[in-house]
Design a protein around this motif. Structure first.
Motif, PDB file in Angstrom:
ATOM      1  N   GLU A  17      -3.542 -31.484  18.074  1.00 17.48           N
ATOM      2  CA  GLU A  17      -4.297 -30.499  18.785  1.00 17.48           C
ATOM      3  C   GLU A  17      -3.589 -29.111  18.672  1.00 17.48           C
ATOM      4  OE1 GLU A  17      -4.528 -32.225  22.776  1.00 17.48           O
ATOM      5  OE2 GLU A  17      -6.566 -33.336  22.430  1.00 17.48           O
ATOM      6  N   ARG A  18      -1.955 -29.267  18.633  1.00 14.37           N
ATOM      7  CA  ARG A  18      -1.429 -28.076  18.650  1.00 14.37           C
ATOM      8  C   ARG A  18      -1.625 -27.662  17.218  1.00 14.37           C
ATOM      9  NH1 ARG A  18       2.711 -31.004  21.389  1.00 14.37           N
ATOM     10  NH2 ARG A  18       3.622 -31.646  19.379  1.00 14.37           N
ATOM     11  N   GLN A  19      -1.544 -28.320  15.923  1.00 11.84           N
ATOM     12  CA  GLN A  19      -1.883 -27.839  14.855  1.00 11.84           C
ATOM     13  C   GLN A  19      -3.098 -27.268  14.797  1.00 11.84           C
ATOM     14  OE1 GLN A  19      -0.970 -31.329  12.256  1.00 11.84           O
ATOM     15  NE2 GLN A  19       1.101 -30.878  12.056  1.00 11.84           N
ATOM     16  N   THR A  20      -4.201 -27.958  15.292  1.00 10.00           N
ATOM     17  CA  THR A  20      -5.684 -27.265  15.229  1.00 10.00           C
ATOM     18  C   THR A  20      -5.397 -25.958  15.797  1.00 10.00           C
ATOM     19  OG1 THR A  20      -6.522 -29.776  15.346  1.00 10.00           O
ATOM     20  CG2 THR A  20      -8.166 -27.678  15.893  1.00 10.00           C
ATOM     21  N   ALA A  21      -4.702 -25.880  17.191  1.00  9.17           N
ATOM     22  CA  ALA A  21      -4.935 -24.633  17.896  1.00  9.17           C
ATOM     23  C   ALA A  21      -4.215 -23.700  16.903  1.00  9.17           C
ATOM     24  CB  ALA A  21      -4.073 -24.690  19.180  1.00  9.17           C
ATOM     25  N   ILE A  23      -3.915 -23.368  13.819  1.00 15.47           N
ATOM     26  CA  ILE A  23      -4.954 -23.400  12.715  1.00 15.47           C
ATOM     27  C   ILE A  23      -5.897 -22.030  13.106  1.00 15.47           C
ATOM     28  CG2 ILE A  23      -6.457 -24.198  11.160  1.00 15.47           C
ATOM     29  CD1 ILE A  23      -5.091 -26.616  10.569  1.00 15.47           C
ATOM     30  N   GLY A  24      -6.388 -22.445  14.264  1.00 13.76           N
ATOM     31  CA  GLY A  24      -7.375 -21.310  14.939  1.00 13.76           C
ATOM     32  C   GLY A  24      -6.544 -19.935  15.010  1.00 13.76           C
ATOM     33  N   GLU A  25      -5.464 -20.077  15.420  1.00 14.55           N
ATOM     34  CA  GLU A  25      -4.802 -18.794  15.657  1.00 14.55           C
ATOM     35  C   GLU A  25      -4.535 -18.104  14.118  1.00 14.55           C
ATOM     36  OE1 GLU A  25      -1.257 -19.838  17.531  1.00 14.55           O
ATOM     37  OE2 GLU A  25      -2.004 -19.959  19.579  1.00 14.55           O
ATOM     38  N   LEU A  26      -4.176 -18.906  13.466  1.00 13.01           N
ATOM     39  CA  LEU A  26      -3.993 -18.408  11.773  1.00 13.01           C
ATOM     40  C   LEU A  26      -5.212 -17.757  11.329  1.00 13.01           C
ATOM     41  CD1 LEU A  26      -1.323 -20.946  10.370  1.00 13.01           C
ATOM     42  CD2 LEU A  26      -0.839 -18.626  11.137  1.00 13.01           C
ATOM     43  N   ALA A  28      -7.636 -16.740  13.022  1.00 19.82           N
ATOM     44  CA  ALA A  28      -7.864 -15.390  13.741  1.00 19.82           C
ATOM     45  C   ALA A  28      -7.024 -14.339  13.031  1.00 19.82           C
ATOM     46  CB  ALA A  28      -7.632 -15.639  15.265  1.00 19.82           C
ATOM     47  N   GLU A  29      -5.808 -14.589  13.000  1.00 19.40           N
ATOM     48  CA  GLU A  29      -4.905 -13.705  12.402  1.00 19.40           C
ATOM     49  C   GLU A  29      -5.122 -13.270  11.134  1.00 19.40           C
ATOM     50  OE1 GLU A  29      -1.341 -11.395  12.237  1.00 19.40           O
ATOM     51  OE2 GLU A  29      -2.192 -12.374  13.948  1.00 19.40           O
ATOM     52  N   VAL A  30      -5.772 -14.161  10.176  1.00 20.93           N
ATOM     53  CA  VAL A  30      -6.086 -13.825   8.796  1.00 20.93           C
ATOM     54  C   VAL A  30      -7.372 -12.834   8.851  1.00 20.93           C
ATOM     55  CG1 VAL A  30      -7.251 -14.806   6.854  1.00 20.93           C
ATOM     56  CG2 VAL A  30      -5.456 -15.969   7.525  1.00 20.93           C
ATOM     57  N   ALA A  31      -8.278 -13.395   9.848  1.00 19.60           N
ATOM     58  CA  ALA A  31      -9.483 -12.430  10.097  1.00 19.60           C
ATOM     59  C   ALA A  31      -9.119 -11.022  10.527  1.00 19.60           C
ATOM     60  CB  ALA A  31     -10.480 -12.974  11.200  1.00 19.60           C
ATOM     61  N   ARG A  32      -8.092 -10.921  11.243  1.00 20.85           N
ATOM     62  CA  ARG A  32      -7.566  -9.570  11.885  1.00 20.85           C
ATOM     63  C   ARG A  32      -6.709  -8.889  10.493  1.00 20.85           C
ATOM     64  NH1 ARG A  32      -3.190  -7.088  13.176  1.00 20.85           N
ATOM     65  NH2 ARG A  32      -1.730  -9.086  13.060  1.00 20.85           N
ATOM     66  N   LEU A  33      -5.954  -9.792   9.725  1.00 21.44           N
ATOM     67  CA  LEU A  33      -5.464  -9.075   8.663  1.00 21.44           C
ATOM     68  C   LEU A  33      -6.465  -8.433   7.570  1.00 21.44           C
ATOM     69  CD1 LEU A  33      -2.390 -11.449   8.176  1.00 21.44           C
ATOM     70  CD2 LEU A  33      -2.233  -9.070   8.914  1.00 21.44           C
ATOM     71  N   ARG A  34      -7.481  -9.055   7.350  1.00 22.51           N
ATOM     72  CA  ARG A  34      -8.487  -8.717   6.685  1.00 22.51           C
ATOM     73  C   ARG A  34      -9.197  -7.409   7.129  1.00 22.51           C
ATOM     74  NH1 ARG A  34     -11.231 -14.705   5.363  1.00 22.51           N
ATOM     75  NH2 ARG A  34      -9.930 -15.021   3.443  1.00 22.51           N
ATOM     76  N   GLU A  35      -9.494  -7.397   8.233  1.00 24.45           N
ATOM     77  CA  GLU A  35      -9.990  -6.075   9.014  1.00 24.45           C
ATOM     78  C   GLU A  35      -8.993  -4.870   8.576  1.00 24.45           C
ATOM     79  OE1 GLU A  35     -10.865  -6.871  12.983  1.00 24.45           O
ATOM     80  OE2 GLU A  35     -12.352  -8.280  12.482  1.00 24.45           O
ATOM     81  N   ASP A  36      -7.744  -5.245   8.905  1.00 24.80           N
ATOM     82  CA  ASP A  36      -6.583  -4.459   8.747  1.00 24.80           C
ATOM     83  C   ASP A  36      -6.725  -3.683   7.286  1.00 24.80           C
ATOM     84  OD1 ASP A  36      -5.825  -4.287  11.147  1.00 24.80           O
ATOM     85  OD2 ASP A  36      -3.921  -5.384  11.127  1.00 24.80           O
ATOM     86  N   ALA A  37      -6.758  -4.966   6.329  1.00 24.15           N
ATOM     87  CA  ALA A  37      -6.695  -4.654   4.913  1.00 24.15           C
ATOM     88  C   ALA A  37      -7.905  -3.644   4.379  1.00 24.15           C
ATOM     89  CB  ALA A  37      -6.754  -5.803   3.998  1.00 24.15           C
ATOM     90  N   ALA A  38      -8.929  -3.933   5.076  1.00 24.66           N
ATOM     91  CA  ALA A  38     -10.275  -3.304   5.017  1.00 24.66           C
ATOM     92  C   ALA A  38      -9.995  -1.921   5.460  1.00 24.66           C
ATOM     93  CB  ALA A  38     -11.456  -3.833   5.454  1.00 24.66           C
TER      94      ALA A  38
END
Length: 143
Positions: A17-21, A23-26, A28-38
C-alpha cells in the motif's frame, strides 16, 4: 503464500500500500514535472522570440547609428569646405580693407594737393590782380 503468517501478510500488504501510494505520488510528481517542462518550453520559445526581436531592434539601431555617422562625416566635410571658403573671404576682405585704406590715404593726398593748388591759384590770382592793377595804373597814367 503458504506458510506466511497473518502478521507477515499485513506487513507486506502495508508495504504494498505504501509502494502504491508512493507510485501515486510519483505519478503526480511526473505529471507536475511534465507541466513544468511544457511551461519551460513555452517560456524558452517566448525568450527566443524576444531575443530575435531584440536582435532586430539592435540591427535597426546599428543601422541608424551608421547613418548618423555617415551624416556626421558629410557634415564635417561640408564644415571644412565652409571654413576654407570663410578663410578665403576673410583674406579678400582683409585685402579690401588694405586697398580701402590705401585709397583713403591717396584721396587724402589728392585732396591736400587740390587744396594746395587752390591756395596757389588764389595766390596767382592775387598776383595777376596786382599785375593788372599796376599795368592798368600805368596805362591810366600814360593816357
Amino acid at each position: 503464500m503458504v506458510g506466511m503468517s497473518e502478521d507477515e501478510l499485513k506487513r507486506r500488504l502495508e508495504a504494498l500500500e505504501r509502494q502504491t501510494a508512493r507510485i501515486g505520488e510519483l505519478e503526480a510528481e511526473v505529471a507536475r514535472l511534465r507541466e513544468d517542462a511544457a511551461s519551460s518550453r513555452a517560456l524558452a520559445g517566448m525568450a527566443d522570440r524576444d531575443v530575435a526581436e531584440m536582435r532586430t531592434t539592435m540591427r535597426g539601431h546599428t543601422q541608424v547609428l551608421n547613418a548618423l555617422r555617415e551624416t556626421q562625416i558629410e557634415h564635417g566635410q561640408q564644415l571644412t569646405a565652409v571654413n576654407s571658403t570663410l578663410q578665403q573671404l576673410a583674406q579678400v576682405v582683409g585685402s579690401l580693407v588694405v586697398s580701402t585704406n590705401n585709397l583713403s590715404e591717396t584721396a587724402g593726398q589728392v585732396l591736400a594737393g587740390q587744396i594746395g593748388m587752390a591756395g596757389r591759384q588764389d595766390e596767382m590770382a592775387d598776383q595777376l590782380d596786382r599785375i593788372e592793377s599796376r599795368l592798368g595804373g600805368d596805362d591810366a597814367s600814360a593816357k
